[in-house]
Design a protein around this motif. Structure first.
Motif, PDB file in Angstrom:
ATOM      1  N   HIS A  49       0.864  -1.183   0.000  1.00 19.46           N
ATOM      2  CA  HIS A  49       0.000   0.000   0.000  1.00 19.46           C
ATOM      3  C   HIS A  49       0.895   1.226   0.000  1.00 19.46           C
ATOM      4  O   HIS A  49       1.907   1.245   0.701  1.00 19.46           O
ATOM      5  CB  HIS A  49      -0.893  -0.018   1.237  1.00 19.46           C
ATOM      6  N   ALA A  50       0.565   2.229  -0.798  1.00 20.42           N
ATOM      7  CA  ALA A  50       1.375   3.456  -0.830  1.00 20.42           C
ATOM      8  C   ALA A  50       0.465   4.674  -0.860  1.00 20.42           C
ATOM      9  O   ALA A  50      -0.468   4.737  -1.673  1.00 20.42           O
ATOM     10  CB  ALA A  50       2.282   3.457  -2.056  1.00 20.42           C
ATOM     11  N   ALA A  51       0.718   5.616   0.057  1.00 21.99           N
ATOM     12  CA  ALA A  51       0.048   6.917   0.020  1.00 21.99           C
ATOM     13  C   ALA A  51       1.067   7.886  -0.559  1.00 21.99           C
ATOM     14  O   ALA A  51       2.164   8.032  -0.002  1.00 21.99           O
ATOM     15  CB  ALA A  51      -0.372   7.329   1.417  1.00 21.99           C
ATOM     16  N   VAL A  52       0.740   8.510  -1.691  1.00 22.74           N
ATOM     17  CA  VAL A  52       1.736   9.312  -2.410  1.00 22.74           C
ATOM     18  C   VAL A  52       1.217  10.721  -2.690  1.00 22.74           C
ATOM     19  O   VAL A  52       0.007  10.960  -2.703  1.00 22.74           O
ATOM     20  CB  VAL A  52       2.140   8.640  -3.753  1.00 22.74           C
ATOM     21  N   VAL A  53       2.157  11.610  -2.914  1.00 24.11           N
ATOM     22  CA  VAL A  53       1.858  12.950  -3.426  1.00 24.11           C
ATOM     23  C   VAL A  53       2.780  13.165  -4.616  1.00 24.11           C
ATOM     24  O   VAL A  53       3.978  12.885  -4.516  1.00 24.11           O
ATOM     25  CB  VAL A  53       2.182  14.059  -2.396  1.00 24.11           C
ATOM     26  N   PHE A  54       2.223  13.579  -5.753  1.00 29.01           N
ATOM     27  CA  PHE A  54       3.091  13.972  -6.863  1.00 29.01           C
ATOM     28  C   PHE A  54       2.550  15.244  -7.478  1.00 29.01           C
ATOM     29  O   PHE A  54       1.360  15.540  -7.410  1.00 29.01           O
ATOM     30  CB  PHE A  54       3.229  12.848  -7.898  1.00 29.01           C
ATOM     31  N   ASP A  55       3.487  15.982  -8.057  1.00 27.74           N
ATOM     32  CA  ASP A  55       3.116  17.255  -8.644  1.00 27.74           C
ATOM     33  C   ASP A  55       2.858  17.073 -10.129  1.00 27.74           C
ATOM     34  O   ASP A  55       3.563  16.320 -10.800  1.00 27.74           O
ATOM     35  CB  ASP A  55       4.255  18.262  -8.433  1.00 27.74           C
ATOM     36  N   CYS A  56       1.820  17.740 -10.631  1.00 26.91           N
ATOM     37  CA  CYS A  56       1.549  17.722 -12.060  1.00 26.91           C
ATOM     38  C   CYS A  56       1.651  19.143 -12.587  1.00 26.91           C
ATOM     39  O   CYS A  56       1.075  20.064 -12.005  1.00 26.91           O
ATOM     40  CB  CYS A  56       0.170  17.159 -12.349  1.00 26.91           C
ATOM     41  N   ALA A  57       2.379  19.293 -13.701  1.00 26.62           N
ATOM     42  CA  ALA A  57       2.592  20.630 -14.263  1.00 26.62           C
ATOM     43  C   ALA A  57       1.261  21.317 -14.563  1.00 26.62           C
ATOM     44  O   ALA A  57       1.137  22.527 -14.436  1.00 26.62           O
ATOM     45  CB  ALA A  57       3.437  20.521 -15.524  1.00 26.62           C
ATOM     46  N   THR A  58       0.242  20.533 -14.962  1.00 32.88           N
ATOM     47  CA  THR A  58      -1.037  21.162 -15.332  1.00 32.88           C
ATOM     48  C   THR A  58      -2.040  21.203 -14.181  1.00 32.88           C
ATOM     49  O   THR A  58      -2.853  22.119 -14.108  1.00 32.88           O
ATOM     50  CB  THR A  58      -1.677  20.438 -16.542  1.00 32.88           C
ATOM     51  N   ASN A  59      -1.969  20.224 -13.256  1.00 34.66           N
ATOM     52  CA  ASN A  59      -3.014  20.138 -12.217  1.00 34.66           C
ATOM     53  C   ASN A  59      -2.526  20.368 -10.793  1.00 34.66           C
ATOM     54  O   ASN A  59      -3.318  20.281  -9.859  1.00 34.66           O
ATOM     55  CB  ASN A  59      -3.697  18.755 -12.278  1.00 34.66           C
ATOM     56  N   GLY A  60      -1.235  20.625 -10.603  1.00 32.20           N
ATOM     57  CA  GLY A  60      -0.727  20.850  -9.254  1.00 32.20           C
ATOM     58  C   GLY A  60      -0.572  19.557  -8.475  1.00 32.20           C
ATOM     59  O   GLY A  60      -0.603  18.467  -9.052  1.00 32.20           O
ATOM     60  N   PRO A  61      -0.410  19.660  -7.149  1.00 32.67           N
ATOM     61  CA  PRO A  61      -0.131  18.463  -6.344  1.00 32.67           C
ATOM     62  C   PRO A  61      -1.327  17.510  -6.302  1.00 32.67           C
ATOM     63  O   PRO A  61      -2.468  17.939  -6.142  1.00 32.67           O
ATOM     64  CB  PRO A  61       0.158  19.019  -4.947  1.00 32.67           C
ATOM     65  N   GLN A  62      -1.035  16.209  -6.452  1.00 27.60           N
ATOM     66  CA  GLN A  62      -2.079  15.179  -6.443  1.00 27.60           C
ATOM     67  C   GLN A  62      -1.803  14.225  -5.276  1.00 27.60           C
ATOM     68  O   GLN A  62      -0.678  13.761  -5.127  1.00 27.60           O
ATOM     69  CB  GLN A  62      -2.042  14.360  -7.743  1.00 27.60           C
ATOM     70  N   HIS A  63      -2.821  13.939  -4.493  1.00 29.25           N
ATOM     71  CA  HIS A  63      -2.714  12.990  -3.376  1.00 29.25           C
ATOM     72  C   HIS A  63      -3.513  11.744  -3.731  1.00 29.25           C
ATOM     73  O   HIS A  63      -4.695  11.847  -4.052  1.00 29.25           O
ATOM     74  CB  HIS A  63      -3.300  13.597  -2.091  1.00 29.25           C
ATOM     75  N   HIS A  64      -2.852  10.588  -3.671  1.00 29.94           N
ATOM     76  CA  HIS A  64      -3.549   9.337  -3.993  1.00 29.94           C
ATOM     77  C   HIS A  64      -3.021   8.204  -3.129  1.00 29.94           C
ATOM     78  O   HIS A  64      -1.898   8.261  -2.623  1.00 29.94           O
ATOM     79  CB  HIS A  64      -3.332   8.941  -5.466  1.00 29.94           C
ATOM     80  N   THR A  65      -3.833   7.159  -3.003  1.00 28.91           N
ATOM     81  CA  THR A  65      -3.329   5.905  -2.449  1.00 28.91           C
ATOM     82  C   THR A  65      -3.379   4.850  -3.554  1.00 28.91           C
ATOM     83  O   THR A  65      -4.260   4.877  -4.421  1.00 28.91           O
ATOM     84  CB  THR A  65      -4.151   5.418  -1.240  1.00 28.91           C
ATOM     85  N   PHE A  66      -2.396   3.948  -3.508  1.00 30.41           N
ATOM     86  CA  PHE A  66      -2.329   2.857  -4.483  1.00 30.41           C
ATOM     87  C   PHE A  66      -2.074   1.554  -3.740  1.00 30.41           C
ATOM     88  O   PHE A  66      -1.406   1.541  -2.697  1.00 30.41           O
ATOM     89  CB  PHE A  66      -1.178   3.071  -5.468  1.00 30.41           C
ATOM     90  N   ASP A  67      -2.584   0.460  -4.281  1.00 27.04           N
ATOM     91  CA  ASP A  67      -2.253  -0.886  -3.822  1.00 27.04           C
ATOM     92  C   ASP A  67      -1.738  -1.667  -5.018  1.00 27.04           C
ATOM     93  O   ASP A  67      -2.187  -1.438  -6.142  1.00 27.04           O
ATOM     94  CB  ASP A  67      -3.494  -1.589  -3.250  1.00 27.04           C
TER      95      ASP A  67
END
Ligand code: MTE
Ligand code: MO
Length: 172
Positions: A49-67
């Motif tokens: 399980h991973a809770a991540v934050v990544f930045d997108c040039a068009t949409n700004g910071p994105q917070h998601h969880t992935f399994d």
């Protein structure tokens, strides 16, 4: 002789084609190339399980969880054709990951190798708790600051050694 009229045609039933589970191919210089669905990724390897934050040039910071499983665990089963005892051999391998829209990226084997970067890169089976069976797997690169390598709707992964640099020119 009376002609038989053809039996009435049944009203056209809407054609129902069940959503075929998307599979993607792991190919290249491998001992066991694999064709996998998201269900395979979920059933055949331990899930992280991973809770991540990544930045997108068009949409700004994105917070998601992935399994999903570690890319390394899946690739270990595909068996890259290097000599696993030799770190130098492993350090020459590359991976390319391609999405359904053609967006693709590269990783080095060393990024996921426990003797080098040891990055917990995943092949996601769920995004924010929702299964990705219909959409396809997504690459999860928690150590990346930007989202460009979070390839979605993965259609293929290729793995093989990088070519050596050309010999230097005599005047270089
Ligand atoms: N197949 C595919 N995956 C992709 C992209 C894309 O264009 N195609 N864009 C990347 C980028 S730039 C970002 S920021 C993340 C998240 O984009 P999204 O929020 O639009 O899904 O997906 C990445 N994965
Ligand atoms: Mo982005």
């Amino acid at each position: 002789m009376s002609r038989l009229s053809p039996p009435p045609r049944p009203a056209a039933a809407p054609l129902h084609v069940p959503d075929a589970p998307r599979s993607f191919l792991i190919s290249g210089q491998l001992r066991r190339p694999l064709a996998l669905t998201v269900a395979d990724l979920r059933e055949r390897w331990p899930q992280r399980h991973a809770a991540v934050v990544f930045d997108c040039a068009t949409n700004g910071p994105q917070h998601h969880t992935f399994d999903g499983p570690l890319l390394r665990d899946v690739m270990d089963d595909a068996g890259p054709a290097f000599d696993a005892r030799r770190r130098k051999d492993r350090s020459r391998y590359l991976l390319t990951v391609t999405g359904g829209d053609g967006h693709h990226t590269v990783l080095s084997w060393a990024e996921i190798d426990a003797d080098f970067g040891d990055a917990p890169i995943l092949l996601a089976t769920a995004l924010d708790g929702r299964p990705l069976d219909a959409a396809g797997s997504q690459l999860v690169v928690p150590s990346d600051r930007c989202g460009a390598r979070y390839i979605s709707a993965i259609t293929g992964i290729w793995c093989g050694p990088c070519p050596a640099s050309p010999e230097p020119l005599p005047w270089a």
